[in-house]
Design a protein around this motif. Structure first.
Motif, PDB file in Angstrom:
ATOM      1  N   SER A 170       0.964  -1.105  -0.041  1.00  9.35           N
ATOM      2  CA  SER A 170       0.008  -0.020   0.161  1.00  9.35           C
ATOM      3  C   SER A 170       0.796   1.290  -0.021  1.00  9.35           C
ATOM      4  CB  SER A 170      -0.922  -0.056   1.268  1.00  9.35           C
ATOM      5  OG  SER A 170      -0.239  -0.122   2.531  1.00  9.35           O
ATOM      6  N   LYS A 171       2.084   0.999   0.346  1.00  9.89           N
ATOM      7  CA  LYS A 171       3.110   2.224   0.531  1.00  9.89           C
ATOM      8  C   LYS A 171       4.404   1.770  -0.274  1.00  9.89           C
ATOM      9  CE  LYS A 171       0.855   5.413   2.587  1.00  9.89           C
ATOM     10  NZ  LYS A 171       0.448   6.749   1.891  1.00  9.89           N
ATOM     11  N   VAL A 172       5.133   2.640  -0.945  1.00 12.29           N
ATOM     12  CA  VAL A 172       6.264   2.088  -1.830  1.00 12.29           C
ATOM     13  C   VAL A 172       7.364   3.329  -1.539  1.00 12.29           C
ATOM     14  CG1 VAL A 172       5.807   0.529  -3.212  1.00 12.29           C
ATOM     15  CG2 VAL A 172       5.694   2.717  -3.846  1.00 12.29           C
ATOM     16  N   ASN A 173       8.537   3.184  -1.502  1.00 14.60           N
ATOM     17  CA  ASN A 173       9.694   4.151  -1.663  1.00 14.60           C
ATOM     18  C   ASN A 173      10.092   4.102  -3.266  1.00 14.60           C
ATOM     19  OD1 ASN A 173       9.681   4.742   1.204  1.00 14.60           O
ATOM     20  ND2 ASN A 173      11.473   2.970   1.263  1.00 14.60           N
ATOM     21  N   LEU A 174       9.958   5.316  -3.901  1.00 17.63           N
ATOM     22  CA  LEU A 174      10.286   5.521  -5.248  1.00 17.63           C
ATOM     23  C   LEU A 174      11.385   6.421  -5.535  1.00 17.63           C
ATOM     24  CD1 LEU A 174       8.850   5.132  -8.158  1.00 17.63           C
ATOM     25  CD2 LEU A 174       7.842   7.142  -7.839  1.00 17.63           C
ATOM     26  N   VAL A 175      12.308   5.956  -6.185  1.00 13.72           N
ATOM     27  CA  VAL A 175      13.212   6.957  -6.775  1.00 13.72           C
ATOM     28  C   VAL A 175      12.998   6.963  -8.477  1.00 13.72           C
ATOM     29  CG1 VAL A 175      15.922   7.242  -7.064  1.00 13.72           C
ATOM     30  CG2 VAL A 175      14.879   6.187  -4.904  1.00 13.72           C
ATOM     31  N   THR A 176      13.192   8.334  -8.910  1.00  8.83           N
ATOM     32  CA  THR A 176      13.150   8.570 -10.258  1.00  8.83           C
ATOM     33  C   THR A 176      14.205   9.360 -10.736  1.00  8.83           C
ATOM     34  OG1 THR A 176      11.851   9.423 -11.914  1.00  8.83           O
ATOM     35  CG2 THR A 176      11.580  10.332  -9.952  1.00  8.83           C
ATOM     36  N   ILE A 177      14.793   9.300 -11.878  1.00  3.12           N
ATOM     37  CA  ILE A 177      15.730  10.193 -12.246  1.00  3.12           C
ATOM     38  C   ILE A 177      15.287  11.254 -13.160  1.00  3.12           C
ATOM     39  CG2 ILE A 177      17.546   8.699 -12.194  1.00  3.12           C
ATOM     40  CD1 ILE A 177      17.461   8.083 -15.088  1.00  3.12           C
ATOM     41  N   CYS A 178      13.972  11.222 -13.504  1.00  2.00           N
ATOM     42  CA  CYS A 178      13.318  12.163 -14.346  1.00  2.00           C
ATOM     43  C   CYS A 178      12.852  13.324 -13.469  1.00  2.00           C
ATOM     44  CB  CYS A 178      12.146  11.338 -15.136  1.00  2.00           C
ATOM     45  SG  CYS A 178      11.284  12.786 -16.189  1.00  2.00           S
ATOM     46  N   ASN A 179      13.220  14.452 -13.455  1.00  2.00           N
ATOM     47  CA  ASN A 179      12.897  15.295 -12.369  1.00  2.00           C
ATOM     48  C   ASN A 179      12.421  16.678 -13.325  1.00  2.00           C
ATOM     49  OD1 ASN A 179      15.465  16.249 -13.263  1.00  2.00           O
ATOM     50  ND2 ASN A 179      16.165  16.448 -11.278  1.00  2.00           N
ATOM     51  N   THR A 180      12.645  16.489 -14.641  1.00  2.00           N
ATOM     52  CA  THR A 180      11.854  17.698 -15.512  1.00  2.00           C
ATOM     53  C   THR A 180      10.814  17.546 -15.967  1.00  2.00           C
ATOM     54  OG1 THR A 180      12.899  16.571 -17.321  1.00  2.00           O
ATOM     55  CG2 THR A 180      14.492  18.027 -16.333  1.00  2.00           C
ATOM     56  N   GLY A 181       9.937  16.809 -15.606  1.00  2.00           N
ATOM     57  CA  GLY A 181       8.656  16.508 -16.150  1.00  2.00           C
ATOM     58  C   GLY A 181       7.682  17.604 -15.952  1.00  2.00           C
ATOM     59  N   SER A 182       7.723  18.262 -14.887  1.00  2.00           N
ATOM     60  CA  SER A 182       6.787  19.579 -14.472  1.00  2.00           C
ATOM     61  C   SER A 182       7.495  20.582 -15.379  1.00  2.00           C
ATOM     62  CB  SER A 182       7.001  19.982 -13.059  1.00  2.00           C
ATOM     63  OG  SER A 182       8.108  20.231 -12.631  1.00  2.00           O
ATOM     64  N   LEU A 183       8.706  20.626 -15.905  1.00  2.00           N
ATOM     65  CA  LEU A 183       9.010  21.836 -16.772  1.00  2.00           C
ATOM     66  C   LEU A 183       8.625  21.498 -18.445  1.00  2.00           C
ATOM     67  CD1 LEU A 183      12.872  22.114 -16.016  1.00  2.00           C
ATOM     68  CD2 LEU A 183      10.920  23.655 -15.694  1.00  2.00           C
ATOM     69  N   ALA A 184       8.456  20.182 -18.765  1.00  2.00           N
ATOM     70  CA  ALA A 184       8.059  19.507 -20.185  1.00  2.00           C
ATOM     71  C   ALA A 184       6.532  19.518 -20.309  1.00  2.00           C
ATOM     72  CB  ALA A 184       8.607  18.400 -20.549  1.00  2.00           C
ATOM     73  N   THR A 185       5.882  19.613 -19.086  1.00  2.00           N
ATOM     74  CA  THR A 185       4.457  19.675 -19.159  1.00  2.00           C
ATOM     75  C   THR A 185       3.791  20.745 -18.531  1.00  2.00           C
ATOM     76  OG1 THR A 185       4.207  18.626 -16.981  1.00  2.00           O
ATOM     77  CG2 THR A 185       4.588  17.120 -18.825  1.00  2.00           C
ATOM     78  N   ALA A 186       2.666  20.929 -18.145  1.00  2.00           N
ATOM     79  CA  ALA A 186       1.969  21.935 -17.377  1.00  2.00           C
ATOM     80  C   ALA A 186       2.288  22.200 -16.117  1.00  2.00           C
ATOM     81  CB  ALA A 186       0.426  21.833 -17.874  1.00  2.00           C
ATOM     82  N   GLY A 187       2.904  21.498 -15.586  1.00  2.74           N
ATOM     83  CA  GLY A 187       3.556  21.496 -14.239  1.00  2.74           C
ATOM     84  C   GLY A 187       3.246  20.372 -13.253  1.00  2.74           C
ATOM     85  N   TYR A 188       2.586  19.251 -13.833  1.00  8.21           N
ATOM     86  CA  TYR A 188       2.395  18.014 -12.728  1.00  8.21           C
ATOM     87  C   TYR A 188       3.257  16.924 -13.302  1.00  8.21           C
ATOM     88  CZ  TYR A 188      -0.451  14.807 -10.044  1.00  8.21           C
ATOM     89  OH  TYR A 188      -0.802  13.982  -9.055  1.00  8.21           O
ATOM     90  N   GLY A 189       3.804  16.712 -14.482  1.00  9.26           N
ATOM     91  CA  GLY A 189       4.749  15.924 -14.716  1.00  9.26           C
ATOM     92  C   GLY A 189       4.143  14.483 -15.015  1.00  9.26           C
ATOM     93  N   THR A 190       5.027  13.721 -15.928  1.00 13.55           N
ATOM     94  CA  THR A 190       4.341  12.479 -16.036  1.00 13.55           C
ATOM     95  C   THR A 190       5.192  11.371 -15.228  1.00 13.55           C
ATOM     96  OG1 THR A 190       6.281  12.142 -17.684  1.00 13.55           O
ATOM     97  CG2 THR A 190       3.833  12.545 -18.332  1.00 13.55           C
ATOM     98  N   ALA A 191       6.429  11.264 -15.065  1.00 17.94           N
ATOM     99  CA  ALA A 191       7.168  10.233 -14.178  1.00 17.94           C
ATOM    100  C   ALA A 191       6.980  11.042 -12.738  1.00 17.94           C
ATOM    101  CB  ALA A 191       8.512  10.092 -14.467  1.00 17.94           C
ATOM    102  N   LEU A 192       7.132  12.155 -12.517  1.00 17.82           N
ATOM    103  CA  LEU A 192       6.802  12.796 -11.410  1.00 17.82           C
ATOM    104  C   LEU A 192       5.348  12.886 -11.149  1.00 17.82           C
ATOM    105  CD1 LEU A 192       9.214  15.898 -11.314  1.00 17.82           C
ATOM    106  CD2 LEU A 192       9.419  14.016 -10.009  1.00 17.82           C
ATOM    107  N   GLY A 193       4.510  12.761 -11.937  1.00 13.03           N
ATOM    108  CA  GLY A 193       3.208  12.722 -11.796  1.00 13.03           C
ATOM    109  C   GLY A 193       2.919  11.278 -10.874  1.00 13.03           C
ATOM    110  N   ILE A 194       3.444  10.194 -11.093  1.00 12.21           N
ATOM    111  CA  ILE A 194       3.347   9.063 -10.734  1.00 12.21           C
ATOM    112  C   ILE A 194       3.750   9.183  -9.072  1.00 12.21           C
ATOM    113  CG2 ILE A 194       4.153   6.679 -10.440  1.00 12.21           C
ATOM    114  CD1 ILE A 194       4.281   6.746 -13.683  1.00 12.21           C
ATOM    115  N   ALA A 195       4.823   9.732  -8.998  1.00 11.70           N
ATOM    116  CA  ALA A 195       5.502   9.946  -7.656  1.00 11.70           C
ATOM    117  C   ALA A 195       4.506  10.988  -6.842  1.00 11.70           C
ATOM    118  CB  ALA A 195       6.933  10.718  -7.680  1.00 11.70           C
ATOM    119  N   ARG A 196       4.074  11.903  -7.348  1.00  5.63           N
ATOM    120  CA  ARG A 196       2.966  12.779  -6.624  1.00  5.63           C
ATOM    121  C   ARG A 196       1.774  12.046  -6.474  1.00  5.63           C
ATOM    122  NH1 ARG A 196       4.553  18.279  -8.216  1.00  5.63           N
ATOM    123  NH2 ARG A 196       5.658  18.276  -9.996  1.00  5.63           N
TER     124      ARG A 196
END
Length: 99
Positions: A68-94
């Motif tokens: 029900s909970k996981v620790n997540l590490v992503t190397i994609c931290n520019t999703g909110s720059l390339a999108t309207a602010g929410y991000g794709t990979a970061l959207g999953i983390a959010r």
């Protein structure tokens, strides 16, 4: 691909705007309104798409791990720059953080 599609959609909106028989609006006003309206539509669509990706990805991760909970590490931290602010990979983390 998305940029090409968006430009095609905007081109259609601009052509339609010029066909409007609104006698009170100048051609410039018609075009500016069409660009503004389409920009607002694109913003809303992008945020909704990103949130849907985040929801689907988060649910898939939790289902795959059986947790029900996981620790997540992503190397994609520019999703909110390339999108309207929410991000794709970061959207999953959010989304995982919201759950």
């Amino acid at each position: 691909v998305n940029l090409s599609n968006a430009l095609g959609e905007l081109d259609t909106k601009l052509k339609l705007a010029m066909l409007l028989q609104d006698t009170g609006a100048t051609p410039k006003d018609k075009l500016l309104k069409a660009v503004k309206d389409y920009s607002e539509f694109m913003l809303e669509r992008d945020v909704n798409d990103n949130k849907a990706i985040g929801k689907y990805g988060a649910e898939a991760i939790l289902k795959e791990t059986g947790k029900s909970k996981v620790n997540l590490v992503t190397i994609c931290n520019t999703g909110s720059l390339a999108t309207a602010g929410y991000g794709t990979a970061l959207g999953i983390a959010r989304r995982l953080q919201e759950m």
